[in-house]
Enzyme design. Structure first.
Site, PDB file in Angstrom:
ATOM      1  N   ASN A 146      17.261 -37.497 -11.495  1.00 10.19           N
ATOM      2  CA  ASN A 146      18.484 -36.699 -11.415  1.00 10.19           C
ATOM      3  C   ASN A 146      18.459 -35.653 -10.296  1.00 10.19           C
ATOM      4  O   ASN A 146      19.486 -35.393  -9.665  1.00 10.19           O
ATOM      5  CB  ASN A 146      18.795 -36.053 -12.765  1.00 10.19           C
ATOM      6  CG  ASN A 146      17.670 -35.174 -13.275  1.00 10.19           C
ATOM      7  OD1 ASN A 146      16.500 -35.382 -12.950  1.00 10.19           O
ATOM      8  ND2 ASN A 146      18.003 -34.192 -14.097  1.00 10.19           N
ATOM      9  N   GLU A 244       8.255 -31.342 -18.866  1.00  8.33           N
ATOM     10  CA  GLU A 244       9.593 -30.743 -18.819  1.00  8.33           C
ATOM     11  C   GLU A 244      10.543 -31.830 -19.269  1.00  8.33           C
ATOM     12  O   GLU A 244      10.771 -32.811 -18.552  1.00  8.33           O
ATOM     13  CB  GLU A 244       9.900 -30.246 -17.403  1.00  8.33           C
ATOM     14  CG  GLU A 244      11.031 -29.225 -17.364  1.00  8.33           C
ATOM     15  CD  GLU A 244      12.382 -29.871 -17.159  1.00  8.33           C
ATOM     16  OE1 GLU A 244      13.087 -30.054 -18.175  1.00  8.33           O
ATOM     17  OE2 GLU A 244      12.738 -30.175 -16.021  1.00  8.33           O
ATOM     18  N   CYS A 278      19.003 -31.581 -17.102  1.00  9.49           N
ATOM     19  CA  CYS A 278      18.343 -31.331 -18.385  1.00  9.49           C
ATOM     20  C   CYS A 278      18.744 -29.996 -18.982  1.00  9.49           C
ATOM     21  O   CYS A 278      18.793 -29.839 -20.205  1.00  9.49           O
ATOM     22  CB  CYS A 278      16.827 -31.410 -18.221  1.00  9.49           C
ATOM     23  SG  CYS A 278      16.171 -30.309 -16.961  1.00  9.49           S
ATOM     24  N   GLU A 451       7.433 -24.396 -14.987  1.00  7.61           N
ATOM     25  CA  GLU A 451       7.490 -24.639 -13.560  1.00  7.61           C
ATOM     26  C   GLU A 451       8.191 -23.467 -12.889  1.00  7.61           C
ATOM     27  O   GLU A 451       8.663 -22.550 -13.543  1.00  7.61           O
ATOM     28  CB  GLU A 451       8.223 -25.950 -13.260  1.00  7.61           C
ATOM     29  CG  GLU A 451       7.488 -27.173 -13.778  1.00  7.61           C
ATOM     30  CD  GLU A 451       8.132 -28.482 -13.379  1.00  7.61           C
ATOM     31  OE1 GLU A 451       7.424 -29.511 -13.378  1.00  7.61           O
ATOM     32  OE2 GLU A 451       9.347 -28.480 -13.057  1.00  7.61           O
TER      33      GLU A 451
END
Length: 481
Positions: A146, A244, A278, A451
């Site tokens: 994505n 993640e 997300c 992250e």
């Protein structure tokens, strides 16, 4: 374009797999590139190259690793036009947005990580001990489609700065930017084996990478289902993992909030990249007294999301990545309507080609519906009413996810008081912008680890405690040596 080579041990080598995998333009639905998958022997060669390179790279002074990362950023900048073009074709994001979000932002992040590396506390004294931060080792990075370059950057750049070596497997649906990154790394002159690229599908190449005994850590971004499988496989060898994963983030409107601003921002947060994000705000929690006004704002706001060719500057909503993703999203909308939700969509029909799902607002959603609990990964906003703040907090926290969200109130102080009750990794207050230096990651099934910024670098280091005799810190310099 044909990508039949892998980047292993500082050289381009033919891929040894048998699968010839297509890359599809999400708007024209035509195949515009092919690439050859790696074989198990290719994965083994890439990991072994990373193992051989680890001692030298981890011992390279931090200043030199920082310089190398800056050179990569410069080489990526030279390819920015090509990167934006292929990502827009693969993913479907409108080209003008892709240039800024899919290309400029990750290239800037390479520089940001280089700037922040010196801020990490690599060595500190704790009583009579020295605590030194060391690289975790060889990292297998598996990234999604994505935001392909962005997700690669969030793993590879900080891992390299930490002193790790890397084997990257990008998504089979959007692999082109990884190929261009490998070209940039080759141009930047990183030592052989420090960065390696293999292509292929998750079940074949991804799992071979995760299972390889030479991998010390797996950093994965993708679906929660795939993350659970990777964690189980890595856990059998007690490998470190960073995950993640999915999200079902809520935008919580409190009484007295600026409804127009909140609705506009929530639609943008939900529909960006056709909902293939997300951290998308896919639930809108509204006081029941404000529901009529919010509904009218949503009807008006939907009209602004023009579907069309990603190359057209007037397009705000592009297609989804694939026919399979389109079918999945449409089926979830149909199921929600069958459960009693009311679907609002623009009057304009989608283009005749492309994997489009019209931007959709679902009214009358209740917290128990599947659409209120499952990640959709498409341009679908579920609107849920509530009667009191405690109920709203319970609804916001009442999913398996905890990745992102937003709170809107008359004042930032009021919003912050409620935000602190939410179990999620990051929150926006009254439309505050995204901060790439702040930690990004989630609670519950949204993943493990963080992250971005300094926190992203720290994911790839391990502390080593060195206990020293009591007289060490008072000893002459020659004793320290």
């Amino acid at each position: 374009m044909n990508f039949h080579q892998l980047y292993i041990d500082g050289a381009w080598v033919p891929a040894g797999g048998t699968a010839d995998l297509p890359v599809t333009d999400s708007f024209s639905e035509a195949v515009f590139a092919h690439y050859r998958a790696a074989s198990p022997a290719d994965v083994d060669a890439a990991v072994r190259a990373a193992q051989r390179a680890f001692d030298g790279w981890s011992a390279t002074p931090l200043a030199q690793r920082i310089d190398a990362v800056r050179r990569v950023a410069g080489a990526l900048q030279e390819r920015s036009g090509a990167i934006g073009a292929v990502i827009s074709r693969e993913v479907g994001m409108p080209a003008k947005l892709a240039a800024r979000i899919q290309v400029a932002a990750p290239i800037a992040a390479w520089t940001m990580y280089a700037d922040l590396a010196a801020d990490v506390e690599w060595l500190r004294r704790v009583g009579h001990s020295l605590v030194q931060q060391l690289p975790v080792g060889v990292v297998g990075c598996i990234t999604p489609w994505n935001y392909p370059l962005h997700q690669i950057t969030g793993k590879v750049a900080p891992a390299l700065l930490a002193g790790c070596t890397v084997v990257l497997k990008p998504s089979e649906l959007a692999p082109s930017s990884a190929f261009l990154l490998a070209e940039a790394i080759d141009q930047a002159g990183l030592p052989p084996g420090v960065f390696n690229l293999v292509h292929g599908t998750g079940p074949e190449v991804g799992e071979a990478l995760v299972r390889h005994p030479g991998i010390d850590m797996v950093s994965f971004t993708g679906s929660t289902a795939a993350g659970r499988r990777i964690a189980a496989q890595a856990g059998s060898d007690v490998k470190r993992v960073s995950l993640e994963l999915g999200g079902k983030s809520a935008a919580l409107l409190l009484p007295g909030a600026d409804l127009a601003a909140a609705v506009k921002a929530t639609l943008a947060g939900c529909f960006l990249n056709a909902g293939q994000t997300c951290s998308a705000t896919t639930r809108l929690l509204v006081p029941r007294a404000d529901m009529p006004a919010v509904t009218e704002l949503l009807r008006t706001g939907l009209a602004a999301w023009r579907m069309g060719d990603p190359a057209d500057a007037a397009t705000r909503l592009g297609p989804l990545i694939s026919k399979a993703q389109q079918r999945k999203v449409l089926s979830l909308i149909e199921a929600a309507v069958a459960e009693g939700a009311e679907a609002l969509t623009p009057q304009a029909a989608p283009p005749p080609t492309g994997f489009f799902v019209p931007p959709t607002v679902l009214l009358g959603v209740t917290p128990g519906m599947a659409i209120a609990r499952e990640e959709v990964f498409g341009p679908v906003l579920a609107v849920i009413g509530y009667d009191g703040v405690d109920e709203a907090v319970a609804i916001a926290n009442g999913t398996d996810y905890g990745l992102a969200g937003s709170v809107w109130a008359a004042t930032a102080r009021q919003a912050l008081a409620v935000a602190r009750r939410l179990r999620t990794g990051q929150l926006d207050i009254n439309g505050a912008p995204f901060n790439p230096a702040a930690p990004f990651g989630g609670f519950k099934r949204s993943g493990l680890g963080r992250e971005n910024g300094r926190y992203g670098i720290e994911e790839f280091i391990e502390p080593m405690a060195i206990q020293l005799p009591a007289d060490y810190f008072d000893a002459p310099e020659e004793y320290h040596a």
